[in-house]
Design an enzyme around this catalytic site. Structure first.
Site, mmCIF file in Angstrom:
data_model
loop_
_atom_site.group_PDB
_atom_site.id
_atom_site.type_symbol
_atom_site.label_atom_id
_atom_site.label_comp_id
_atom_site.label_asym_id
_atom_site.label_seq_id
_atom_site.Cartn_x
_atom_site.Cartn_y
_atom_site.Cartn_z
ATOM 1 N N PHE A 244 0.830 -1.213 0.000
ATOM 2 C CA PHE A 244 0.000 0.000 0.000
ATOM 3 C C PHE A 244 0.860 1.258 0.000
ATOM 4 O O PHE A 244 0.457 2.288 0.518
ATOM 5 C CB PHE A 244 -0.964 -0.005 1.188
ATOM 6 C CG PHE A 244 -1.694 -1.308 1.359
ATOM 7 C CD1 PHE A 244 -2.485 -1.798 0.337
ATOM 8 C CD2 PHE A 244 -1.558 -2.060 2.514
ATOM 9 C CE1 PHE A 244 -3.144 -3.014 0.470
ATOM 10 C CE2 PHE A 244 -2.212 -3.278 2.650
ATOM 11 C CZ PHE A 244 -3.007 -3.757 1.625
ATOM 12 N N ILE A 470 2.284 -8.343 -4.161
ATOM 13 C CA ILE A 470 2.077 -7.823 -2.805
ATOM 14 C C ILE A 470 0.690 -8.189 -2.287
ATOM 15 O O ILE A 470 0.125 -7.496 -1.447
ATOM 16 C CB ILE A 470 2.347 -6.308 -2.741
ATOM 17 C CG1 ILE A 470 1.417 -5.518 -3.685
ATOM 18 C CG2 ILE A 470 3.795 -6.014 -3.123
ATOM 19 C CD1 ILE A 470 1.557 -3.991 -3.535
ATOM 20 N N GLY A 471 0.185 -9.301 -2.835
ATOM 21 C CA GLY A 471 -1.143 -9.747 -2.427
ATOM 22 C C GLY A 471 -2.178 -9.463 -3.499
ATOM 23 O O GLY A 471 -3.372 -9.680 -3.307
ATOM 24 N N ALA A 514 0.521 -4.813 -12.995
ATOM 25 C CA ALA A 514 -0.019 -5.791 -13.944
ATOM 26 C C ALA A 514 0.231 -5.349 -15.377
ATOM 27 O O ALA A 514 0.684 -6.152 -16.208
ATOM 28 C CB ALA A 514 -1.516 -5.986 -13.703
ATOM 29 N N LYS A 619 -11.503 -12.681 -10.907
ATOM 30 C CA LYS A 619 -11.515 -12.879 -9.459
ATOM 31 C C LYS A 619 -10.505 -11.961 -8.757
ATOM 32 O O LYS A 619 -10.849 -11.240 -7.819
ATOM 33 C CB LYS A 619 -11.220 -14.342 -9.114
ATOM 34 C CG LYS A 619 -11.349 -14.629 -7.619
ATOM 35 C CD LYS A 619 -10.951 -16.049 -7.264
ATOM 36 C CE LYS A 619 -12.124 -16.999 -7.373
ATOM 37 N NZ LYS A 619 -11.810 -18.342 -6.830
ATOM 38 N N LYS A 687 -5.325 -1.378 -17.896
ATOM 39 C CA LYS A 687 -4.932 -0.219 -17.092
ATOM 40 C C LYS A 687 -4.824 -0.657 -15.632
ATOM 41 O O LYS A 687 -5.107 -1.799 -15.295
ATOM 42 C CB LYS A 687 -5.980 0.894 -17.214
ATOM 43 C CG LYS A 687 -6.078 1.493 -18.604
ATOM 44 C CD LYS A 687 -6.954 2.755 -18.658
ATOM 45 C CE LYS A 687 -8.415 2.463 -18.656
ATOM 46 N NZ LYS A 687 -9.251 3.636 -19.047
ATOM 47 N N GLY A 688 -4.420 0.276 -14.781
ATOM 48 C CA GLY A 688 -4.285 -0.034 -13.361
ATOM 49 C C GLY A 688 -5.643 -0.264 -12.708
ATOM 50 O O GLY A 688 -6.636 0.348 -13.082
ATOM 51 N N GLY A 690 -5.722 -1.523 -8.914
ATOM 52 C CA GLY A 690 -5.683 -1.652 -7.462
ATOM 53 C C GLY A 690 -6.211 -0.468 -6.679
ATOM 54 O O GLY A 690 -6.881 -0.643 -5.664
ATOM 55 N N GLU A 691 -5.899 0.728 -7.121
ATOM 56 C CA GLU A 691 -6.183 1.896 -6.291
ATOM 57 C C GLU A 691 -7.517 2.574 -6.596
ATOM 58 O O GLU A 691 -8.026 3.347 -5.788
ATOM 59 C CB GLU A 691 -5.046 2.913 -6.447
ATOM 60 C CG GLU A 691 -3.714 2.385 -5.927
ATOM 61 C CD GLU A 691 -2.527 3.179 -6.425
ATOM 62 O OE1 GLU A 691 -2.489 3.483 -7.626
ATOM 63 O OE2 GLU A 691 -1.634 3.487 -5.616
HETATM 64 MO MO1 MOS Z 1 1.166 2.565 -4.027
HETATM 65 S S1 MOS Z 1 0.566 3.804 -2.519
HETATM 66 O O1 MOS Z 1 1.928 3.568 -5.151
HETATM 67 O O2 MOS Z 1 1.983 1.240 -3.468
#
Ligand code: MOS
Length: 729
Positions: A244, A470-471, A514, A619, A687-688, A690-691
């Site tokens: 994170f 990282i999970g 990714a 998933k 595209k990204g 996670g965030e």
């Molecule tokens: Mo993220 S806060 O760029 O691991």
């Protein structure tokens, strides 16, 4: 053999669609899941290394000043104590989390309360911890250090400033306008796995097992910090229990373990306590944000102002990029954006979970809700009316843009009532029940990456890169990409990550993992396909691979003739980055209940609809969204770093006092993935992800609180005391 792809143009020749194998996007479970749940996946501190001794960091108990003396003798006689390492290099690097050089702090200077100042090494962890507590340190404190952003004159970050047209004039002419100021508190990354490292010498090689996100950057950081050439250092991070942002850069436990191992000529392990992770590892800055919105009769924005104040230590280069998506989310001709940094003595501020939009979007989307109310326009409709055709500041086209689709599909699935919205329409006993929504936006990032893929005669493939998981599901999606390209079941693709001996890339961070490392694997596989096609006498596009065979022909083993075949893929984002604005978009919808008497807010249900390019695994992608929405709940209701105003020390430095949402706080969450292909974002058209789930979600909850009970709050998190203070009678 390395194959280089520098992406200068949208990649429309992508090979991932229409492959025979059909594994891309499949919701397969994470390939390392069994190892994780059975405890056989080793995390950084868990490698059994013979003769390993234990180090515990001693930390400063003043906010700012000089260290006059570290009295080693005060603890050297204690049971089991082997050494006290007070090498100044141990504290030369604050955990930074950006690719910028951390400033070299003077070795004997303390800049924040809790800063690591020495390492105590003992035979056991308990002995080292005890001695670290007893280490006598003499300080000369400097009591005048500013501790809060309002105590100093801030510095403008000029490259963030935008002034277009005349916002003040637009505000005065507007049919509807909003001028509000939001605040957000600091956040901690709060990864489950604390920061940990084991350093060990083999001959003249230093091997460090550590919990890190970006090995290719971390190896030079560490080599630099301990004055070793990079070739002498090997970093290994096979499994990382969450980052994170907190593990983007190396921090003191890794540097300290390396220095101690060199000095003692023994393997040394250093694990931070939970309190140290909170106190020493970078925080997200608190923010104060003024939003000015001017709109015409129909709610179309004519003026847009977003000015933010954040903080960091003196000399640090990072400034929470609050305005990141505000630059392009909504059109308006008259614009003023400005970011300022106050220099104060709390611990280093750095990247934490969606730096920028995680706090910028909740403020912007809270202000949009006020505008919708004043203009008498449904909040979904207000957003739809303000989607720009291109980046309103730079005039660049968007690489892909699914905000409208996300708003519509999300509203439909959630059951959003588009009628007039008034607070306090529904009460169940003590509880007011309401709904709210917000847009989501997060810039898309990619970075240069390399990966080696080896096709083996036994019908398996090996993927090697220093990329970390990282999970997030990296092991799984890389197996899927290689499996798809090479006609293999992903189970037959072994993915070996997190080792600087492998081809390197940008690691995990900023949601770029990714698409960056996936593209490197894709490039390597495409080169393998070309070689295989050549061998069987067809073109690469004609080559159909499935189930370990050339369709209608030989098995891969036969084509390989007993020899492994390897290619290294080297992907580099090229000129294309300057031709498009690339971002993920989405929409959040929340139903929240607020207790009339206690001010407690409970999220009943929440839905996020997101467009983020190709979905590689439904998933793991969904899990990323669930995690993001969970952060949104924390940002809206519970998470706040609290500093003592007298000395600036962090008060709530454990998971009992710093409240991340727990299962009881997280209700039914629904995720809708609005599929799209983005040929400009990356060669794999992804595209990204996670965030994005955190970028605006807190506003959907805050807006729902207002709709439920009529309390309009401008301060996150919206804790019961704050809600009660704003609750109408
Ligand atoms: Mo993220 S806060 O760029 O691991």
């Amino acid at each position: 053999m390395t194959v280089h792809l520098k992406q200068d143009e949208p990649d429309t020749s992508n090979r991932l669609d229409g492959m025979k194998q059909g594994v891309i996007g499949q919701p397969i479970s994470r390939v390392e899941g069994l190892a994780k749940v059975t405890g056989t996946a080793p995390y950084a501190a868990e490698y059994p290394i013979e003769g390993c001794v234990e180090g515990v960091l001693a930390t400063a108990t003043i906010t700012r000043g000089e260290i006059l003396k570290i009295d080693k003798d005060s603890v050297l006689g204690m049971p089991g104590v082997i050494a006290v390492i007070d090498d100044p290099r141990l504290t030369t690097r604050a955990a930074q989390g950006t690719a910028n050089e951390a400033p070299q702090q003077s070795p004997r200077t303390v800049c924040y309360w809790g800063q690591p100042i020495a390492l105590v090494v003992a035979e056991t962890f308990e002995q080292a911890r005890d001695a670290a507590k007893h280490l006598a340190v003499e300080y000369r404190p400097d009591d005048g250090a500013p501790l809060s952003p309002d105590a100093v004159e801030p510095e403008e970050q000029e490259d963030e400033t935008v002034r277009q047209g005349d916002l003040v004039h637009a505000m005065s002419e507007a049919a509807h306008s909003v001028d509000v100021t939001f605040t957000t508190k600091g956040h901690a990354s709060a990864a489950m796995e604390p920061h940990a490292a084991i350093a060990q010498w083999d001959g003249d090689q230093l091997t460090v097992h550590a919990s890190l996100q970006m090995l290719n950057y971390n190896i030079s950081e560490l080599a630099d910090a301990i004055d070793l050439p990079e070739e002498k250092v090997r970093l290994v991070s096979r499994f990382v229990g969450g980052g994170f942002g907190s593990k983007l850069g190396v921090s003191e436990e890794t540097v300290a373990a390396a220095i101690a191992a060199m000095q003692l000529e023994r393997p040394v392990r250093v694990v931070m306590s939970r309190q140290q992770v909170f106190q020493c590892i970078m925080r997200r800055s608190e923010t104060t944000q003024r939003l000015r919105l001017a709109a015409d009769q129909k709610g179309r924005l004519t003026g847009f102002g977003h000015e933010a104040l954040v903080s960091n230590l003196p000399g640090e280069t990072f400034a929470e990029p609050v305005l990141q998506s505000s630059h392009f989310l909504y059109a308006a001709q008259n614009r003023k954006l400005m970011l300022e940094v106050a220099r104060i003595h709390r611990m280093t501020a750095g990247s934490v979970r969606a730096p920028g939009e995680a706090v910028g979007m909740p403020a912007l989307e809270g202000a949009m809700d006020v505008l919708a109310e004043r203009a008498g326009i449904d909040p979904v409709e207000l957003r739809l009316r303000n989607i720009p055709k291109e980046n309103p500041e730079e005039g660049l086209p968007f690489s892909s843009h699914k905000l409208a689709e996300c708003l519509r599909e999300g509203a439909e699935a959630f059951g959003w009532d588009s009628g007039p919205r008034k607070p306090r329409q529904k009460r169940e006993g003590e509880w007011w029940v309401g709904t709210g929504m917000a847009s989501a936006a997060r810039v898309h990032n990619v970075g240069e990456a390399k990966a080696r893929v080896t096709l083996k005669p036994d019908g398996t493939a090996l993927v090697e890169t220093d990329m970390t998981d990282i999970g997030t599901g990296t092991y799984t999606i890389l197996a899927q990409i290689a499996g798809e390209m090479l006609g293999l079941d992903p189970e037959n693709v072994l993915v070996d990550l997190g080792d600087t001996r492998h081809p390197r890339g940008p690691g995990s961070g900023g949601s770029w993992g990714a698409s960056s490392s996936g593209s490197a694997v894709y490039v390597a596989c495409k080169a393998l396909r070309e070689e295989l096609a050549d061998r069987v006498g067809v073109t690469e596009t004609e080559l159909d691979l499935a189930d370990g065979k050339v369709v209608g022909g030989q098995s891969l083993a036969q084509v390989l003739a007993g020899e492994p075949l390897a290619r290294e893929g080297h992907y580099e984002p090229g000129a294309i980055a300057d031709d498009f604005t690339a971002a993920g978009f989405g929409a959040f919808f929340a139903q929240v209940r607020v207790n009339h008497f206690t001010g407690e807010s409970r999220v009943d249900r929440m839905l996020g609809a997101f467009g983020f390019g190709r979905v590689l695994n439904r998933k793991t992608a969904r899990s990323q969204c669930l995690g993001g929405i969970t952060w949104s709940i924390g940002a809206a209701l519970t998470e706040a770093l609290e500093f003592d105003p007298r000395d600036g020390h962090l008060v709530n430095c454990d998971l009992a006092e710093y409240h991340v949402p727990v299962h009881r706080d997280v209700p039914d969450l629904e995720v809708i993935m609005v599929e799209e292909r983005d040929p400009a974002a990356s060669p794999i058209q992804a595209k990204g992800i996670g965030e994005l789930g955190m970028c605006g979600g807190a506003a959907a909850i805050g807006n729902a609180i207002y709709n439920a009970c009529g309390a309009r709050l401008f301060d996150y998190p919206m804790t019961p005391d704050r809600v009660l203070a704003c609750m109408p009678d």
